[in-house]
Design an enzyme around this catalytic site. Structure first.
Site, PDB file in Angstrom:
ATOM      1  N   SER A  79       0.953  -1.397  -0.158  1.00 45.41           N
ATOM      2  CA  SER A  79       0.126   0.070  -0.289  1.00 45.41           C
ATOM      3  C   SER A  79       0.664   1.082   0.209  1.00 45.41           C
ATOM      4  O   SER A  79       1.770   0.851  -0.440  1.00 45.41           O
ATOM      5  CB  SER A  79      -0.584  -0.012   1.636  1.00 45.41           C
ATOM      6  OG  SER A  79      -2.290   1.407   1.548  1.00 45.41           O
ATOM      7  N   THR A  98      -6.677   1.698   5.162  1.00 41.56           N
ATOM      8  CA  THR A  98      -6.277   1.092   6.280  1.00 41.56           C
ATOM      9  C   THR A  98      -7.376   1.084   7.007  1.00 41.56           C
ATOM     10  O   THR A  98      -7.987  -0.074   7.988  1.00 41.56           O
ATOM     11  CB  THR A  98      -5.118   0.784   6.149  1.00 41.56           C
ATOM     12  OG1 THR A  98      -4.394   0.263   5.144  1.00 41.56           O
ATOM     13  CG2 THR A  98      -4.577  -0.234   7.582  1.00 41.56           C
ATOM     14  N   CYS A 130      -0.720  -6.757 -16.754  1.00 44.12           N
ATOM     15  CA  CYS A 130       0.790  -7.472 -16.160  1.00 44.12           C
ATOM     16  C   CYS A 130       1.252  -6.399 -15.730  1.00 44.12           C
ATOM     17  O   CYS A 130       2.260  -6.524 -16.506  1.00 44.12           O
ATOM     18  CB  CYS A 130      -0.005  -9.148 -16.601  1.00 44.12           C
ATOM     19  SG  CYS A 130       1.708  -9.507 -14.481  1.00 44.12           S
ATOM     20  N   CYS A 170      -1.382  -9.573  -7.860  1.00 47.44           N
ATOM     21  CA  CYS A 170      -1.949  -8.257  -7.857  1.00 47.44           C
ATOM     22  C   CYS A 170      -3.351  -8.611  -8.171  1.00 47.44           C
ATOM     23  O   CYS A 170      -4.154  -7.474  -7.681  1.00 47.44           O
ATOM     24  CB  CYS A 170      -1.362  -7.626  -9.282  1.00 47.44           C
ATOM     25  SG  CYS A 170      -1.519  -7.786 -10.520  1.00 47.44           S
ATOM     26  N   CYS A 222      -5.243  -9.628 -13.410  1.00 51.79           N
ATOM     27  CA  CYS A 222      -5.472  -9.996 -15.216  1.00 51.79           C
ATOM     28  C   CYS A 222      -6.754 -10.778 -14.778  1.00 51.79           C
ATOM     29  O   CYS A 222      -7.428 -11.019 -15.489  1.00 51.79           O
ATOM     30  CB  CYS A 222      -4.038 -11.092 -15.267  1.00 51.79           C
ATOM     31  SG  CYS A 222      -4.493 -12.128 -13.884  1.00 51.79           S
TER      32      CYS A 222
END
Length: 596
Positions: free
Chosen positions: A94, A379, A540, A568, A571
């Site tokens: 983050s 968060t 990607c 991540c 895709c």
């Protein structure tokens, strides 16, 4: 008999026109595969009161709050948490600028406990960038981007600290165990999860060291997998949780850590920008944060909305190009890049929140999507959602008669409490800012909207704008778009993809089925390459997908370099054919981030 069946099965697989890409059991069930005949498939099962999937801010806050309540009321409560990373925080990425509101509630004495919040924000800069110049934008009090009172943190370190607090309270934490499957009672309610099997070869056959995963059963299971969790995707379908909300919309965030020249270091400075190198109709922006961690460190990153339309766009290369802007380059010149990573993030906000409770389970944190997009912060809301879930669960799981109609407890009070909390108020107030960018003026129209309707009316306008729809449906065919010419990396400020992935510490067991599974192996070439010129090669951020010539020399095939994957989820989100299904690899696989 078995060897003949095995031979026939192999021959049928190899006679396909295209080489086989997907060998995962979620696509090719093992009960129909003769190579699995006679293999012991029974799993060991264990029982807890609450099982939590995911050791991020939401999952750990839920675990901590449950054990705090158990301690206060002197009740026995077994809480187990599984995390796919090899250690808590190793898959966390983050910015991050932390708003401490939820932390203050969870641990009012966090300073005494040594929480790694070392950098209070001292300076806030916001800019619109053109190719060569910077237009400063005043940071007025009350605007969502104002960071007064917040802290710049390395979120992986903060999450690791939360893990230590949870263990001190008696939470059982199991890093390196990926939750691979949701388990159900006969009445349809969630029973718990199963961790991943290990010892499966790349071709999908059992190795000699094959071992079944373990079942963890609970009265309630919390799913805090982070953005676009693969189990949450199943739960959305199973319980129709997205029936009354818009499809989630996402962005990809790419990040680097640099050690810079001490003379340029301004601990506590927060810089954000929009504009160049993106055009006005591509949502995105940058951050550059000066950390106070004992050495001149800066965290910098670039975020691109995944509703972009040009299949030639590469978020990674836009990020590399942005670093050459004079305003950014002056900070980085003479410095050294020491880390790289990427992660998708939710951008849908209020309009895209699904139902978060169902028989036997709940969704918490960035899995359902509590991120405040204009603030670029999730968060504090993730932590608070975990705490609210814990407070709704505790009286039910400790009651002698929980009065539940299903074997897995259904606790709708969590959703009721969410709607009464500051999370709901916060997300409702900013609900129109992100969708306001869908106008002819794009970025600039959105900024005007934010200035007029948010700053003056504080989100009280009587309408709610809609997003554009599924990110996967936004790409235009390649023939309608202009290819983007990206400059070559100079090896000083900008870098190539593979040297970047090397800095993420990413590693997977090589001899396992690719966890990037395809529902149909023929679709990438027939659809994605033919119509969109293979956009997965560009969206990607880790070089997982590449089109290479067939061995015959005629035509192309998709090659999946699964060992590069940084988890991540881009895709799975952006694939225009919605043919890619990301599933968990063997536990401990993936990036090894150190305080990203």
């Amino acid at each position: 008999q078995r060897s003949l069946a095995h031979y026939t099965w192999r021959r049928n697989c190899s006679s396909a026109v295209m080489p086989r890409i997907t060998s995962h059991y979620t696509i090719f069930p093992r009960d129909k595969d003769p190579r699995w005949e006679g293999v012991e498939m029974e799993r060991f099962a264990d029982e807890a009161d609450v099982v939590i999937v995911g050791g991020g801010p939401a999952g750990l806050s839920a675990a901590i709050r449950l054990k705090q309540l158990a301690k206060e009321q002197e009740k026995e409560l077994r809480v187990c948490l599984v995390e796919k990373a090899s250690q808590i925080g190793a898959h966390t990425l983050s910015g991050a600028c932390l708003e401490p509101s939820a932390l203050n509630e969870l641990f009012p004495d966090w300073k005494e406990r040594g929480a790694p919040l070392n950098t209070p924000v001292t300076e806030d800069l916001f800019s619109i960038l053109t190719e060569k110049y910077r237009i400063p934008v005043p940071m007025l009090p009350g605007l969502p981007m104002n960071n007064h009172g917040n802290y710049i943190v390395r979120l992986g370190h903060f999450v690791h600290w939360l893990g230590e607090q949870a263990e001190e309270l008696g939470v059982e934490i199991y890093p390196g165990y990926a939750a691979a499957e949701v388990l159900f009672h006969e009445d349809g309610s969630v029973k718990g999860i199963a961790t991943n099997d290990v010892g499966i070869a790349k071709d999908g056959s059992p190795k000699d060291v094959f071992e079944r995963g373990m079942e963890l059963h609970a009265k309630v299971t919390l799913f805090g997998e982070g953005c676009h969790g693969h189990l949450a995707k199943q739960l959305y379908r199973q319980f129709n949780l997205r029936e009354n909300c818009e499809p989630q919309t996402y962005a990809i965030g790419l990040k680097e850590l640099w050690v810079i020249d001490e003379k340029k270091w301004r601990p506590g400075r927060v810089e954000h920008s929009v504009g160049w190198p993106l055009n006005r109709n591509t949502y995105g922006g940058s951050f550059l944060y000066h950390l106070n961690e004992g050495e001149p460190l800066v965290a910098l990153g670039f975020v691109v909305g995944l509703d972009y339309t040009n299949p030639y766009l590469s978020p990674f290369r836009e990020f590399q190009r942005w670093k050459h802007h004079p305003f950014v380059a002056k900070t980085l010149e003479g410095g050294d890049r020491i880390a790289y990573g990427a992660r998708a993030l939710n951008e849908g906000g209020y309009q895209c929140l699904p139902k978060v409770t169902f028989p036997g389970g709940m969704l918490i944190g960035c899995s359902p999507g509590f991120m405040n997009v204009p603030k670029i912060k999730g968060t504090h809301t993730a932590m608070k959602s975990g705490m609210l879930a814990a407070e709704a669960i505790f009286p039910k799981v400790t009651a002698e008669d929980p009065a539940s109609k299903t074997a897995g407890l259904h606790i709708p009070e969590y959703e009721d409490n969410l709607k009464k909390s500051w999370i709901w108020k916060e997300l409702y107030a900013v609900r129109n800012i992100r969708p306001s960018f869908h106008n002819y003026f794009g970025l600039y129209g959105g900024m005007v909207y934010t200035g007029v309707f948010y700053w003056i009316l504080r989100g009280k306008e009587p309408w709610t704008l809609k997003h554009a729809g599924l990110d996967s449906a936004q790409l235009k065919p390649a023939k309608e778009c202009t290819p983007i010419e990206y400059p070559k990396p100079d090896g000083k400020l900008s870098f190539d993809l593979l040297s970047s992935v090397a800095l993420s510490g990413t590693n997977h067991e090589g001899d396992q089925p690719p966890h990037l599974t395809l529902k149909d192996d023929s679709i990438p070439v027939a659809n994605n390459l033919a119509i969109y010129d293979g956009p997965e090669q560009r969206f990607c951020p880790a070089g997982v997908y590449e089109y290479v010539p067939l061995e015959t020399g005629e035509g192309m095939r998709l090659q999946i370099n699964a060992q590069n994957c940084v988890h991540c989820k881009t895709c799975d989100i952006k694939d225009p054919s919605q043919n890619i299904n990301w599933v968990v690899p063997e536990g401990s696989g993936g990036p090894a981030y150190n305080g990203l």
